[in-house]
Design a protein around this motif. Structure first.
Motif, PDB file in Angstrom:
ATOM      1  N   SER A 161       0.794  -1.230   0.000  1.00  0.00           N
ATOM      2  CA  SER A 161       0.000   0.000   0.000  1.00  0.00           C
ATOM      3  C   SER A 161       0.825   1.277   0.000  1.00  0.00           C
ATOM      4  N   SER A 162       2.123   1.196   0.243  1.00  0.00           N
ATOM      5  CA  SER A 162       2.958   2.389   0.305  1.00  0.00           C
ATOM      6  C   SER A 162       3.858   2.476  -0.925  1.00  0.00           C
ATOM      7  N   SER A 163       4.463   3.639  -1.098  1.00  0.00           N
ATOM      8  CA  SER A 163       5.382   3.825  -2.215  1.00  0.00           C
ATOM      9  C   SER A 163       6.637   2.990  -2.011  1.00  0.00           C
ATOM     10  N   LEU A 164       7.417   2.858  -3.057  1.00  0.00           N
ATOM     11  CA  LEU A 164       8.595   1.988  -3.016  1.00  0.00           C
ATOM     12  C   LEU A 164       9.557   2.398  -1.909  1.00  0.00           C
ATOM     13  N   TRP A 165       9.957   3.672  -1.908  1.00  0.00           N
ATOM     14  CA  TRP A 165      10.999   4.097  -0.975  1.00  0.00           C
ATOM     15  C   TRP A 165      10.486   4.188   0.461  1.00  0.00           C
ATOM     16  N   SER A 166       9.270   4.624   0.652  1.00  0.00           N
ATOM     17  CA  SER A 166       8.747   4.684   2.021  1.00  0.00           C
ATOM     18  C   SER A 166       8.610   3.289   2.617  1.00  0.00           C
ATOM     19  N   SER A 167       8.217   2.313   1.804  1.00  0.00           N
ATOM     20  CA  SER A 167       8.114   0.945   2.314  1.00  0.00           C
ATOM     21  C   SER A 167       9.492   0.371   2.623  1.00  0.00           C
ATOM     22  N   ILE A 168      10.497   0.700   1.798  1.00  0.00           N
ATOM     23  CA  ILE A 168      11.858   0.214   2.066  1.00  0.00           C
ATOM     24  C   ILE A 168      12.397   0.825   3.365  1.00  0.00           C
ATOM     25  N   LEU A 169      12.172   2.125   3.552  1.00  0.00           N
ATOM     26  CA  LEU A 169      12.654   2.797   4.755  1.00  0.00           C
ATOM     27  C   LEU A 169      12.036   2.216   6.023  1.00  0.00           C
ATOM     28  N   LEU A 170      10.775   1.755   5.923  1.00  0.00           N
ATOM     29  CA  LEU A 170      10.137   1.161   7.091  1.00  0.00           C
ATOM     30  C   LEU A 170      10.576  -0.287   7.311  1.00  0.00           C
ATOM     31  N   CYS A 171      11.010  -0.947   6.242  1.00  0.00           N
ATOM     32  CA  CYS A 171      11.440  -2.340   6.379  1.00  0.00           C
ATOM     33  C   CYS A 171      12.847  -2.445   6.968  1.00  0.00           C
ATOM     34  N   ILE A 172      13.666  -1.433   6.737  1.00  0.00           N
ATOM     35  CA  ILE A 172      15.037  -1.480   7.250  1.00  0.00           C
ATOM     36  C   ILE A 172      15.066  -1.629   8.775  1.00  0.00           C
ATOM     37  N   PRO A 173      14.332  -0.782   9.532  1.00  0.00           N
ATOM     38  CA  PRO A 173      14.350  -0.987  10.998  1.00  0.00           C
ATOM     39  C   PRO A 173      13.763  -2.324  11.419  1.00  0.00           C
ATOM     40  N   ALA A 174      12.838  -2.873  10.615  1.00  0.00           N
ATOM     41  CA  ALA A 174      12.282  -4.191  10.951  1.00  0.00           C
ATOM     42  C   ALA A 174      13.367  -5.253  10.878  1.00  0.00           C
ATOM     43  N   VAL A 175      14.246  -5.165   9.875  1.00  0.00           N
ATOM     44  CA  VAL A 175      15.351  -6.124   9.750  1.00  0.00           C
ATOM     45  C   VAL A 175      16.375  -5.898  10.857  1.00  0.00           C
ATOM     46  N   VAL A 176      16.743  -4.633  11.061  1.00  0.00           N
ATOM     47  CA  VAL A 176      17.785  -4.317  12.053  1.00  0.00           C
ATOM     48  C   VAL A 176      17.346  -4.708  13.461  1.00  0.00           C
ATOM     49  N   LEU A 177      16.114  -4.362  13.836  1.00  0.00           N
ATOM     50  CA  LEU A 177      15.648  -4.627  15.188  1.00  0.00           C
ATOM     51  C   LEU A 177      15.615  -6.120  15.495  1.00  0.00           C
ATOM     52  N   SER A 178      15.004  -6.901  14.604  1.00  0.00           N
ATOM     53  CA  SER A 178      14.921  -8.342  14.858  1.00  0.00           C
ATOM     54  C   SER A 178      16.305  -8.980  14.867  1.00  0.00           C
ATOM     55  N   THR A 179      17.216  -8.470  14.033  1.00  0.00           N
ATOM     56  CA  THR A 179      18.575  -9.023  14.006  1.00  0.00           C
ATOM     57  C   THR A 179      19.313  -8.738  15.306  1.00  0.00           C
ATOM     58  N   LEU A 180      19.231  -7.486  15.784  1.00  0.00           N
ATOM     59  CA  LEU A 180      19.909  -7.121  17.025  1.00  0.00           C
ATOM     60  C   LEU A 180      19.361  -7.913  18.223  1.00  0.00           C
ATOM     61  N   ILE A 181      18.051  -8.095  18.262  1.00  0.00           N
ATOM     62  CA  ILE A 181      17.456  -8.821  19.388  1.00  0.00           C
ATOM     63  C   ILE A 181      17.877 -10.276  19.377  1.00  0.00           C
ATOM     64  N   PHE A 182      17.790 -10.923  18.220  1.00  0.00           N
ATOM     65  CA  PHE A 182      18.083 -12.347  18.151  1.00  0.00           C
ATOM     66  C   PHE A 182      19.568 -12.652  18.333  1.00  0.00           C
ATOM     67  N   THR A 183      20.425 -11.720  17.923  1.00  0.00           N
ATOM     68  CA  THR A 183      21.873 -11.978  18.024  1.00  0.00           C
ATOM     69  C   THR A 183      22.468 -11.394  19.286  1.00  0.00           C
ATOM     70  N   ALA A 184      21.623 -11.012  20.246  1.00  0.00           N
ATOM     71  CA  ALA A 184      22.096 -10.446  21.520  1.00  0.00           C
ATOM     72  C   ALA A 184      22.973  -9.227  21.292  1.00  0.00           C
ATOM     73  N   GLY A 185      22.656  -8.451  20.240  1.00  0.00           N
ATOM     74  CA  GLY A 185      23.404  -7.227  19.958  1.00  0.00           C
ATOM     75  C   GLY A 185      24.723  -7.449  19.259  1.00  0.00           C
ATOM     76  N   ARG A 186      25.014  -8.688  18.810  1.00  0.00           N
ATOM     77  CA  ARG A 186      26.277  -8.980  18.132  1.00  0.00           C
ATOM     78  C   ARG A 186      25.986  -9.707  16.813  1.00  0.00           C
ATOM     79  N   PRO A 187      25.459  -8.966  15.817  1.00  0.00           N
ATOM     80  CA  PRO A 187      25.068  -9.623  14.555  1.00  0.00           C
ATOM     81  C   PRO A 187      26.231 -10.235  13.797  1.00  0.00           C
ATOM     82  N   MET A 188      27.465  -9.689  13.948  1.00  0.00           N
ATOM     83  CA  MET A 188      28.590 -10.215  13.192  1.00  0.00           C
ATOM     84  C   MET A 188      29.003 -11.598  13.684  1.00  0.00           C
ATOM     85  N   GLU A 189      28.596 -11.956  14.907  1.00  0.00           N
ATOM     86  CA  GLU A 189      28.955 -13.272  15.440  1.00  0.00           C
ATOM     87  C   GLU A 189      27.920 -14.351  15.081  1.00  0.00           C
TER      88      GLU A 189
END
Length: 414
Positions: free
Chosen positions: A132-160
């Motif tokens: 329902s949203s434009s291309l760039w606005s939807s991408i901008l909202l998806c980025i924090p969704a990826v970052v947040l879930s990654t940080l939580i699941f990796t205990a704040g250490r995504p590179m490990e």
């Protein structure tokens, strides 16, 4: 107090306006109802293991996310933001840490130690934002969704734990891509429905125009028949030859009128048809038409082959309109400096018309008004006359070709 002031202070209307903000659709309930069981399956191992001490609170907190999700269709971006906050609060509330504790890692061999954070609410919200949203606005909202879930699941250490990063990108990215697909498909369906409605309206308008034009012809024919019948009756004894000629005219005009009436079958007659005393233009008027187009800067070459035959008035008028529409399109879409050719071929029982241009000086800018409704209306007119028409690109230019019967039959087809 004025009526407007009374309406502004009417409690019932205020409640109605307020209710509009909270109105949900059947789709909202269905989507949320399908996502909730999946989330329950996802959280069940944790409720029986690492969250057993707070299973009731975790379940209630989870259901609160689905209450928010109910408004995904009405406020998709706001709902996704709220659900990201909801997801981010889960770990501090139930694990007492901003992210999953370092010792709480995914271990497939220990089913009940699997960590949990809300996931399917986020996925459904991402799909909705993507659709329902434009291309760039939807991408901008998806980025924090990826970052947040990654940080939580990796205990704040995504590179490990790089595979967590890949999994988050695949889950959220896949949901976003699916949402974009759904949105584009829905938009295309809506556009096709709108186009069909506009096309039907254009065809109906053209049918009304044809009915009005043929009404003029039939009215004229009936008037001529009545005048000749009255005159022939008065002179039948004094001048039989003139009376016989009047009967011949009645026969010819009546036959022409019958053919014209057959063309009216299947057409919608307007409620208030407009009549005109001006004769309909036919191929006899084509020279004036071409002169007008030439004066606009388009070089038009007229080529006629074969012996001209007798045309029904409506057939001649349709032929004229075909040439007119084709040359108008050349003038509008190609413009001054273009070269157009009009070929008229007379056969024993049919008339062929071919109009083509070379596409010279064609503007590279798209014409937003080039909807093609003129050609669709012309197609309807030609088919009513029992003819055939086709059009399309020809080299750098465009070509319109049609065939018309020289005379109409009772069915309106040659």
């Amino acid at each position: 107090m004025s009526v407007a002031d009374g309406a502004a202070h009417d409690p019932a209307r205020k409640l109605a306006r307020l209710g509009a903000y909270f109105r949900l659709t059947k789709t909202d309930y269905i989507v949320t109802g399908l996502a909730a069981p999946l989330e329950l399956v996802n959280i069940m191992p944790s409720l029986l293991g690492v969250l057993a001490h707070a299973w009731a609170g975790a379940l209630a907190f989870l259901m609160a996310g689905f209450v928010i999700l109910l408004w995904r269709g009405r406020y998709p971006r706001l709902v996704l933001i709220l659900l990201l906050i909801h997801q981010g609060l889960f770990s501090p509330i139930f694990y007492h840490s901003l992210v999953l504790p370092a010792g709480m890692v995914f271990d497939a061999s220990d089913f009940f130690s699997i960590p949990y954070i809300p996931l399917f609410c986020i996925i459904v919200a991402v799909i909705t934002v993507g659709s329902s949203s434009s291309l760039w606005s939807s991408i901008l909202l998806c980025i924090p969704a990826v970052v947040l879930s990654t940080l939580i699941f990796t205990a704040g250490r995504p590179m490990e734990a790089s595979w967590y990063v890949v999994a988050a990108v695949l889950w959220i990215g896949g949901a976003w891509a699916f949402g974009r697909f759904v949105g584009r498909s829905t938009q295309r369906i809506n556009e096709l429905e709108t186009e069909q409605q506009r096309t039907a309206a254009a065809v109906a308008a053209e049918r009304a125009l044809i009915a009005a034009e043929l009404h003029d012809i039939v009215s004229h024919a009936v008037t001529v028949m009545l005048l000749h019948a009255a005159g022939g009756r008065r002179i039948i004894e004094a001048d039989p030859v003139r009376a016989a000629h009047a009967l011949d005219v009645i026969t010819t005009v009546g036959s022409d009128a019958t053919n014209e009436l057959s063309r009216l079958l299947g057409l919608l007659k307007p409620d208030n048809p407009t009549t005109s005393q001006k004769p309909l233009p036919t191929l006899d008027d084509i020279d004036h038409l071409i002169d007008a187009v030439r004066s606009a800067g388009v070089d038009v070459h007229l080529k006629q082959t074969g012996a001209p035959g007798k045309l029904d008035i409506s057939v001649g008028h349709t032929a004229y309109r075909a040439v007119q529409e084709s040359l108008t399109n050349v003038s509008k879409h190609v413009g001054p400096g273009a070269h157009a050719t009009v070929e008229i071929t007379w056969e024993t029982s049919a008339l062929w018309i071919r109009v083509m241009d070379d596409g010279a000086n064609k503007s590279p800018m798209p014409d937003t008004d080039a909807s093609g409704y003129g050609l669709l209306g012309l197609k309807e007119r030609v088919q009513v006359g029992g003819g055939w028409i086709d059009w399309g690109p020809r080299g750098k230019g465009f070509e319109v070709q049609l065939r018309l019967p020289l005379a109409a039959t009772a069915s309106g087809r040659a």
